[in-house]
Structures are given as structure tokens and as C-alpha cells.
Design a protein around this motif. Structure first.
Motif, PDB file in Angstrom:
ATOM      1  N   GLU A  65      -8.494   5.002  -1.677  1.00  0.00           N
ATOM      2  CA  GLU A  65      -8.158   6.417  -2.050  1.00  0.00           C
ATOM      3  C   GLU A  65      -7.599   7.195  -1.238  1.00  0.00           C
ATOM      4  O   GLU A  65      -6.715   8.088  -1.222  1.00  0.00           O
ATOM      5  CB  GLU A  65      -9.558   6.925  -2.751  1.00  0.00           C
ATOM      6  CG  GLU A  65      -9.881   6.141  -3.897  1.00  0.00           C
ATOM      7  CD  GLU A  65     -10.896   4.875  -3.491  1.00  0.00           C
ATOM      8  OE1 GLU A  65     -11.231   4.236  -4.604  1.00  0.00           O
ATOM      9  OE2 GLU A  65     -11.084   4.527  -2.539  1.00  0.00           O
ATOM     10  N   HIS A  66      -8.207   7.056   0.124  1.00  0.00           N
ATOM     11  CA  HIS A  66      -7.773   8.093   1.312  1.00  0.00           C
ATOM     12  C   HIS A  66      -6.322   7.459   1.447  1.00  0.00           C
ATOM     13  O   HIS A  66      -5.332   8.593   1.777  1.00  0.00           O
ATOM     14  CB  HIS A  66      -8.506   7.953   2.500  1.00  0.00           C
ATOM     15  CG  HIS A  66      -8.108   8.503   3.880  1.00  0.00           C
ATOM     16  ND1 HIS A  66      -8.041   9.823   4.198  1.00  0.00           N
ATOM     17  CD2 HIS A  66      -7.385   7.731   4.710  1.00  0.00           C
ATOM     18  CE1 HIS A  66      -7.195  10.016   5.130  1.00  0.00           C
ATOM     19  NE2 HIS A  66      -7.025   8.701   5.749  1.00  0.00           N
ATOM     20  N   ASN A  67      -5.918   6.218   1.681  1.00  0.00           N
ATOM     21  CA  ASN A  67      -4.731   5.798   2.065  1.00  0.00           C
ATOM     22  C   ASN A  67      -3.624   6.152   0.752  1.00  0.00           C
ATOM     23  O   ASN A  67      -2.514   6.663   1.208  1.00  0.00           O
ATOM     24  CB  ASN A  67      -4.589   4.297   2.265  1.00  0.00           C
ATOM     25  CG  ASN A  67      -5.409   4.177   3.425  1.00  0.00           C
ATOM     26  OD1 ASN A  67      -5.407   4.847   4.460  1.00  0.00           O
ATOM     27  ND2 ASN A  67      -6.031   2.931   3.188  1.00  0.00           N
ATOM     28  N   LEU A  68      -4.098   6.110  -0.178  1.00  0.00           N
ATOM     29  CA  LEU A  68      -2.991   6.628  -1.316  1.00  0.00           C
ATOM     30  C   LEU A  68      -2.998   8.140  -1.451  1.00  0.00           C
ATOM     31  O   LEU A  68      -1.705   8.436  -1.785  1.00  0.00           O
ATOM     32  CB  LEU A  68      -3.536   6.063  -2.644  1.00  0.00           C
ATOM     33  CG  LEU A  68      -3.673   4.553  -2.905  1.00  0.00           C
ATOM     34  CD1 LEU A  68      -4.034   4.430  -4.500  1.00  0.00           C
ATOM     35  CD2 LEU A  68      -2.295   3.986  -2.853  1.00  0.00           C
ATOM     36  N   ASN A  69      -3.719   8.900  -0.992  1.00  0.00           N
ATOM     37  CA  ASN A  69      -3.126  10.466  -0.876  1.00  0.00           C
ATOM     38  C   ASN A  69      -2.149  10.315   0.427  1.00  0.00           C
ATOM     39  O   ASN A  69      -1.418  11.531   0.247  1.00  0.00           O
ATOM     40  CB  ASN A  69      -4.575  11.149  -0.232  1.00  0.00           C
ATOM     41  CG  ASN A  69      -5.660  11.191  -1.322  1.00  0.00           C
ATOM     42  OD1 ASN A  69      -5.087  11.352  -2.633  1.00  0.00           O
ATOM     43  ND2 ASN A  69      -6.895  11.473  -0.929  1.00  0.00           N
ATOM     44  N   LEU A  70      -2.190   9.767   1.212  1.00  0.00           N
ATOM     45  CA  LEU A  70      -1.111   9.679   2.367  1.00  0.00           C
ATOM     46  C   LEU A  70       0.065   9.395   1.747  1.00  0.00           C
ATOM     47  O   LEU A  70       1.292   9.906   1.982  1.00  0.00           O
ATOM     48  CB  LEU A  70      -1.321   8.655   3.357  1.00  0.00           C
ATOM     49  CG  LEU A  70      -2.479   8.983   4.298  1.00  0.00           C
ATOM     50  CD1 LEU A  70      -2.746   7.711   5.347  1.00  0.00           C
ATOM     51  CD2 LEU A  70      -2.624  10.092   4.984  1.00  0.00           C
ATOM     52  N   VAL A  71       0.199   8.425   0.600  1.00  0.00           N
ATOM     53  CA  VAL A  71       1.289   7.913   0.030  1.00  0.00           C
ATOM     54  C   VAL A  71       1.830   8.887  -0.698  1.00  0.00           C
ATOM     55  O   VAL A  71       3.061   9.123  -0.952  1.00  0.00           O
ATOM     56  CB  VAL A  71       0.924   6.657  -0.809  1.00  0.00           C
ATOM     57  CG1 VAL A  71       2.206   6.364  -1.722  1.00  0.00           C
ATOM     58  CG2 VAL A  71       0.691   5.478  -0.163  1.00  0.00           C
ATOM     59  N   GLU A  72       0.993   9.882  -1.505  1.00  0.00           N
ATOM     60  CA  GLU A  72       1.499  11.013  -2.352  1.00  0.00           C
ATOM     61  C   GLU A  72       2.100  12.079  -1.464  1.00  0.00           C
ATOM     62  O   GLU A  72       3.044  12.749  -1.836  1.00  0.00           O
ATOM     63  CB  GLU A  72       0.277  11.664  -3.071  1.00  0.00           C
ATOM     64  CG  GLU A  72      -0.251  10.636  -4.133  1.00  0.00           C
ATOM     65  CD  GLU A  72       0.978  10.076  -4.980  1.00  0.00           C
ATOM     66  OE1 GLU A  72       1.646  10.886  -5.702  1.00  0.00           O
ATOM     67  OE2 GLU A  72       1.067   8.790  -5.217  1.00  0.00           O
ATOM     68  N   LEU A 110       0.992  -1.121   0.012  1.00  0.00           N
ATOM     69  CA  LEU A 110      -0.274  -0.073  -0.087  1.00  0.00           C
ATOM     70  C   LEU A 110       0.631   1.338   0.157  1.00  0.00           C
ATOM     71  O   LEU A 110       0.579   2.164  -0.822  1.00  0.00           O
ATOM     72  CB  LEU A 110      -0.934  -0.176   1.324  1.00  0.00           C
ATOM     73  CG  LEU A 110      -1.873   1.151   1.320  1.00  0.00           C
ATOM     74  CD1 LEU A 110      -2.882   1.104   0.334  1.00  0.00           C
ATOM     75  CD2 LEU A 110      -2.605   1.196   2.546  1.00  0.00           C
ATOM     76  N   ILE A 111       2.000   1.325   0.782  1.00  0.00           N
ATOM     77  CA  ILE A 111       2.895   2.515   1.099  1.00  0.00           C
ATOM     78  C   ILE A 111       4.231   2.283   0.250  1.00  0.00           C
ATOM     79  O   ILE A 111       5.290   2.671   0.330  1.00  0.00           O
ATOM     80  CB  ILE A 111       3.159   3.001   2.358  1.00  0.00           C
ATOM     81  CG1 ILE A 111       3.597   1.817   3.074  1.00  0.00           C
ATOM     82  CG2 ILE A 111       1.699   3.456   2.706  1.00  0.00           C
ATOM     83  CD1 ILE A 111       4.007   2.371   4.600  1.00  0.00           C
ATOM     84  N   SER A 112       4.274   1.089  -0.868  1.00  0.00           N
ATOM     85  CA  SER A 112       5.417   1.108  -1.353  1.00  0.00           C
ATOM     86  C   SER A 112       5.635   2.175  -2.675  1.00  0.00           C
ATOM     87  O   SER A 112       6.705   2.194  -3.387  1.00  0.00           O
ATOM     88  CB  SER A 112       5.256  -0.361  -2.301  1.00  0.00           C
ATOM     89  OG  SER A 112       4.214  -0.185  -3.319  1.00  0.00           O
ATOM     90  N   GLY A 113       4.546   2.911  -3.199  1.00  0.00           N
ATOM     91  CA  GLY A 113       4.600   3.595  -4.147  1.00  0.00           C
ATOM     92  C   GLY A 113       4.191   3.321  -5.327  1.00  0.00           C
ATOM     93  O   GLY A 113       4.365   3.934  -6.589  1.00  0.00           O
TER      94      GLY A 113
END
Length: 331
Positions: free
Chosen positions: A239-246, A210-213
Motif C-alpha cells: 500500500e505504501h509503495n503504491l502511493n509512491l506509484v501514484e 510494482l511501479i508499472s502502473g
């Protein structure tokens, strides 16, 4: 390769370990020859800790590692094996068996599949609620006395269980999920480990990708992929979690690193008693992970990372609800 010691009684291992679960279908199909090549590349790079479970692919993972490790000096690597997870022929998890006779039985099969005469760190994958942890650890201690096991480990248990187990035999390390999006261990478990001199091997440091990019919005998990049932990857949460990744990507770019490297480095920076496990299934993913050990995070960097991904900011449990009850700590 930097090294770290697993607690006050554990082994000295490379500061980054290899988790092999993904090589046996947990995240969908994998390529056997590439998996073996990845194990070889990890060993050649100085990685010494390799983690598996006897229920990964119902024995597939141990057989794969036997092939990958064949011909290597047995003293050049440390095998961590989880046991006790019960599974049906359809792959469903059926519970945990921590009975002393089960410990001996599981160990006999693992020794045979792995083609070795001993396991370096042997650990129940989860707590069996029907069996006192003292009995399970006591059986592992017997196997240590008999020469089949070197050290006792634990996995996904709470602070009270850690104390009870440690009173029977010194625990080398606790294996538990720890990442920027899974920080429940910080409240009680991690302080207990440090009080008792027990190491921590952190799995899921990239949040199962999930947070690998590399995970993208709209991406669909393939057949057999755990993430198809993971709340954190479900619509509305991902979608929310990928905003954290960005937000994390901005910090990583400023450091000249990838998102994955920054996430791994953050876990490693939480203490010299912590060894991150990376679940690389390919040499490319392994090659990306290794430089994380050389990423020096300053206090300002850590503050920026915390700002990008505050504790508790991820949405969704880390396991489906049916499996959450087997965990000693939550998210």
C-alpha cells in the motif's frame, strides 16, 4: 532504435533489452505463443539484447527462445545467459554452482537448448561463496578461447568481486536490479563499473510490476508468481509503495507518458552505459515500453521524479530474506 555499448569491451546493443524470465512461470502462467510473438515483435522493433537463464523454468526459457529465434540471423541479436542457479524439482532454489567443471557443463546444455554454437555474454547468476570468482571467470575465459562464448558478464555482485573478476578477463557488463525503488548500486557498484569501463544491464526496472502502473491495491499474485513471496508486495508494504506509484503517475501524466514509460526512461537517463531490460511477456506490454526511449527527461523532470519517489522510500526488501544473502548489494 537507439544503441548503446556495454562498457569499453562489450557489444553495441539496442538501448532497450528484453528479459525473458517472465515467459517461463516466474510471474505465474504465461502463454507460449504470445511469448514467442513478443520476442518476434521485439526483434522486429530493433531490440537486439535478449536475456535468459538456464534455470528459468528449468530449461523451459532457453527452449522457448530456441523456437522464437529459429530462422533469425544469428548476428542480428545478442544472447545473454545466466548460469549456475541450482533448483529442485519443486522449483526451490538450492544455491549456486560456480565450479569450472560446472561452467562447462551448464554451457553445453545451454548451447544445445538454445540451438546455437555460441553464447554472446555468459555470466554466473550469483556468486558461489565456495568458489573464488577468479576460477569461475577463468573457466568462462577458456570457453571464450574455445569459441563457445564471446564475452564475460556478471550478475548481482559487489564492487570487490567486480574488480577481482575484471582482473582475470575484461567484463562486458554487470546485470543487476536497478530502478526507482532499487538504487543500492549507486553508492559503490556503479562508480566501480564506470572506473573500469564496464556496462550495466538493469533488470527489474519496473520493480517486477510494482511501479508499472498496472499493479493494484488488493491484487493477489497467482500460483507460481514470485510476487506472492516478495516483501515489497506484502500487506502493509504494498500500500505504501503504491502511493509512491501514484505520485509518479502525476509526473508521468504531465509528460504525456505512462508510469511504466517514465520509470524505464528514468533508468535509461542515468547514463549511456546503462541498458534497461524490460520483462514484457506480451506484445501490449512491449508496445508500451518501447516509446520510453523517446521520452526526453529534463533536469526539472528528474527532480520531480526524485521528489515523487525518493531514494530509499520503498518498503520491503527486493527478495525474500532467504535469498537476500546471495546478493552482492541490498535494496
Amino acid at each position: 532504435m537507439q544503441t548503446r555499448t556495454l562498457g569499453s569491451t562489450g557489444s553495441s546493443v539496442a538501448a532497450l533489452g528484453l528479459g525473458a524470465m517472465g515467459m517461463s512461470g516466474a510471474y505465474g502462467a504465461s502463454d507460449r505463443s504470445e511469448s514467442i510473438a513478443t520476442v518476434h515483435a521485439a526483434l522486429d522493433a530493433g531490440v537486439t539484447l535478449i536475456d535468459t537463464g538456464d534455470f528459468y523454468g528449468m530449461g523451459h526459457n532457453e527452449l522457448l527462445l530456441e523456437e522464437a529465434l529459429r530462422g533469425r540471423d544469428r548476428d542480428s541479436y545478442v544472447l545473454s545467459v545466466k548460469f549456475g542457479g541450482l533448483r529442485g524439482p519443486d522449483g526451490r532454489f538450492l544455491g549456486q554452482d560456480g565450479r569450472p567443471d560446472a561452467v562447462r557443463n551448464f554451457l553445453a546444455y545451454s548451447l544445445t537448448r538454445l540451438g546455437t554454437d555460441h553464447i554472446d555474454i555468459y555470466r554466473p547468476a550469483r556468486l558461489d561463496p565456495a568458489v573464488p570468482i577468479e576460477e569461475t571467470v577463468g573457466a568462462i575465459k577458456e570457453m571464450i578461447d574455445a569459441g563457445y562464448v564471446r564475452q564475460v558478464g556478471l550478475s548481482e555482485v559487489d564492487a570487490e568481486t567486480i574488480r577481482r573478476a575484471h582482473a582475470v578477463h575484461p567484463i562486458a557488463d554487470l546485470q543487476i536490479e536497478y530502478s526507482l525503488v532499487s538504487r543500492a548500486v549507486e553508492e559503490e557498484v556503479l562508480p566501480t563499473l564506470r572506473e573500469l569501463g564496464i556496462g550495466l544491464t538493469a533488470y527489474g526496472v519496473l520493480g517486477r510490476g510494482l511501479i508499472s502502473g498496472h499493479w493494484r491495491a488488493g491484487q493477489v499474485a497467482g500460483p507460481g508468481d514470485f510476487r506472492a513471496h516478495s516483501p515489497r508486495f506484502s500487506s502493509g508494504n504494498v500500500e505504501h509503495n503504491l502511493n509512491l506509484v501514484e505520485a509518479l503517475r502525476e509526473v508521468a501524466t504531465a509528460k504525456g507518458a505512462t508510469v511504466a514509460q517514465l520509470a524505464i526512461a528514468w533508468v535509461a537517463a542515468q547514463g549511456d552505459d546503462i541498458v534497461p531490460l524490460v520483462g514484457a511477456r506480451t506484445r501490449d506490454r512491449l508496445a508500451e515500453a518501447l516509446p520510453a526511449l523517446d521520452l526526453n527527461l529534463t533536469a526539472d523532470d528528474l527532480a520531480e521524479i526524485e521528489k515523487a519517489v525518493p531514494a530509499g522510500s520503498a518498503r520491503g526488501d527486493r527478495y525474500p530474506s532467504v535469498l537476500m544473502s546471495s546478493l552482492g548489494v541490498g535494496n
